[in-house]
Design an enzyme around this catalytic site. Structure first.
Site, PDB file in Angstrom:
ATOM      1  N   SER A 124     -15.386  54.673  67.415  1.00 44.23           N
ATOM      2  CA  SER A 124     -15.051  56.082  67.203  1.00 44.23           C
ATOM      3  C   SER A 124     -14.631  56.730  68.513  1.00 44.23           C
ATOM      4  O   SER A 124     -15.145  56.383  69.586  1.00 44.23           O
ATOM      5  CB  SER A 124     -16.293  56.794  66.663  1.00 44.23           C
ATOM      6  OG  SER A 124     -16.105  58.185  66.696  1.00 44.23           O
ATOM      7  N   TYR A 148     -25.455  58.605  67.594  1.00 44.90           N
ATOM      8  CA  TYR A 148     -24.418  57.927  66.807  1.00 44.90           C
ATOM      9  C   TYR A 148     -23.351  57.340  67.737  1.00 44.90           C
ATOM     10  O   TYR A 148     -23.022  56.151  67.663  1.00 44.90           O
ATOM     11  CB  TYR A 148     -23.785  58.900  65.797  1.00 44.90           C
ATOM     12  CG  TYR A 148     -22.486  58.380  65.212  1.00 44.90           C
ATOM     13  CD1 TYR A 148     -22.473  57.250  64.395  1.00 44.90           C
ATOM     14  CD2 TYR A 148     -21.263  59.003  65.506  1.00 44.90           C
ATOM     15  CE1 TYR A 148     -21.280  56.761  63.882  1.00 44.90           C
ATOM     16  CE2 TYR A 148     -20.072  58.520  64.996  1.00 44.90           C
ATOM     17  CZ  TYR A 148     -20.089  57.399  64.182  1.00 44.90           C
ATOM     18  OH  TYR A 148     -18.905  56.910  63.683  1.00 44.90           O
ATOM     19  N   LYS A 152     -22.293  53.289  68.822  1.00 45.07           N
ATOM     20  CA  LYS A 152     -20.952  52.679  68.765  1.00 45.07           C
ATOM     21  C   LYS A 152     -20.599  52.056  70.122  1.00 45.07           C
ATOM     22  O   LYS A 152     -20.062  50.952  70.196  1.00 45.07           O
ATOM     23  CB  LYS A 152     -19.904  53.737  68.395  1.00 45.07           C
ATOM     24  CG  LYS A 152     -20.004  54.210  66.958  1.00 45.07           C
ATOM     25  CD  LYS A 152     -19.549  53.124  66.011  1.00 45.07           C
ATOM     26  CE  LYS A 152     -19.893  53.414  64.581  1.00 45.07           C
ATOM     27  NZ  LYS A 152     -19.628  52.331  63.659  1.00 45.07           N
TER      28      LYS A 152
END
Ligand code: NAD
Ligand code: UD1
Length: 340
Positions: A124, A148, A152
């Site tokens: 992302s 989050y 990643k």
């Protein structure tokens, strides 16, 4: 190729399944349905005219994944399975590291065991954090602002180490910008549970009468209209980007990180206007304070995707809004005019 899609019944996975299957690849899905519904399988069958095999499992069940890789003679894996809600990751970081990092490690263990060493990973743009400059290119420093994003980045780092340890690995981490829109059939699309966090699904629910108005988080940013600007990318363009990454990997070993965006940014009011034009509905608005953790503006440098993957995003904002609306209408959620 025989391609396994973990998280294959989710939003991006299901659209990628369509693109790959229609291009003649054999697609196998694996999902634990924690954020998707088995009904996606019927809808995929309608689009494709054939059923796709789907295994209900968690990617952390290493032995099950290993069995699937062998049984279906998988050549490459696209790893979509993961959790993606930023605020939930702040509230429950362990859940996010357990699913996203542990899940990826489990998948890699299974792949190593079976000697399947071609992988595309869903990363992302959130890994970049506060922009030092724009557009973000792939060399921009990484400093995720929440668990989050951190999960990643950790997986990207594991993948880089893995590729350095064994030259047979072919790995691409794709850093998605803001995926929106749906398949042109309106049969598959984004289906968030409960009240959506992201802009486009929220706008859709206001237009359909399910939510009363859109809150605009901040109107005093240093952007063209004062609202936050993002690089919205049509999910079908994104899906095609995965196929392009697989083609690139056919001839290039090693590990690679590539942005998937359009290179352009749009403000909230621009999205609202486009949506109003397409639907003929008025979207009631309320200005609200800035949302914690939001950045004013970011968008992608798209040169590497063009040069290496020979891929560029082709669909415009109108197509993004039109397809989102068609998906909503087909779901039968749109209230009649008399109810509005
Ligand atoms: P999604 O929630 O629609 O799809 C993810 C799928 O993975 C779901 O079907 C879910 O049931 C499944 N899943 C989750 N954990 C699993 C596990 N442990 N085992 C098996 N299945 C599991 O999300 P999406 O929007 O399609 O995103 C796909 C990937 O792309 C995610 O990894 C996400 O972090 C990443 N990503 C998404 C966006 C976005 O805005 N949608 C942006 C950047 C990156
Ligand atoms: C969010 C995630 C990001 C993720 C991305 C996926 C946060 C802080 N970031 O990013 O990690 O990769 O989704 O698409 O959650 N907006 C409103 N009203 C709303 C909803 C959004 O004004 O009801 C505004 C936001 O302030 C922002 C823009 O719309 O300026 C886009 O928001 P959103 O769709 O949530 O995406 P991001 O914030 O970019």
């Amino acid at each position: 190729m025989n391609i396994l899609l973990t998280g294959g019944t989710g939003y991006i996975g299901s659209h990628t399944a369509v693109v790959l299957s229609q291009a003649g690849h054999e697609v196998v899905l694996l999902d634990n349905f924690c954020n998707s519904s088995p009904s996606v399988l019927e809808r995929l069958e309608k689009i494709l005219g054939k059923a796709l095999p789907c295994i209900e499992a968690d990617v952390r069940e290493t032995d099950v994944v290993e069995k699937v890789l062998r049984e279906y003679k998988i050549d490459a894996v696209i790893h979509f399975a993961g959790l993606k809600a930023v605020s939930e990751s702040v509230a429950n970081p362990v859940l996010y590291y357990a699913n996203n990092v542990q899940g990826s490690i489990s998948l890699l263990q299974a792949m190593q065991e079976v000697d399947v060493k071609t992988l595309v990973f869903s990363s992302s743009a959130t890994v970049y954090g506060e922009p030092q400059y724009l557009p973000y290119d792939e060399d921009h420093p990484t400093k995720p602002m929440n668990p989050y994003g951190q999960s990643k980045l950790q997986v990207e780092e594991i993948l880089r180490d893995l590729a350095a340890s064994d030259s047979k690995w072919r790995i691409t981490s794709l850093r998605y910008f803001n995926p929106v829109g749906a398949h042109e059939s309106g049969l598959i699309g984004e289906e968030p549970n409960g009240i959506p966090n992201n802009l486009m699904p929220y706008v859709v629910k206001v237009a359909s009468g399910e939510l009363p108005h859109l809150n605009i988080f901040g109107d005093d940013y240093e952007t063209l209209d004062g609202t936050g600007e993002r690089d919205y990318i049509h999910v079908m363009d994104l899906a095609e980007g995965h196929m392009a990454a697989l083609h690139f990997q056919n001839v290039n070993a090693g590990s690679n990180v590539v942005n998937l965006g359009t290179g352009k940014s749009s403000g909230v009011l621009e999205i609202v206007k486009a949506f109003e034009n397409i639907t003929g509905k008025v979207i009631p608005l309320q200005f609200a304070p800035r949302r914690a953790g939001d950045l004013p503006i970011y968008f992608a440098q798209t040169g590497l995707a063009k040069e290496q993957l020979h891929w560029v995003a082709k669909r415009n904002l109108i197509e993004m809004c039109e397809s989102s609306w068609k998906f909503q209408e087909l779901q039968g959620h749109v209230k009649g005019e008399s109810e509005n």
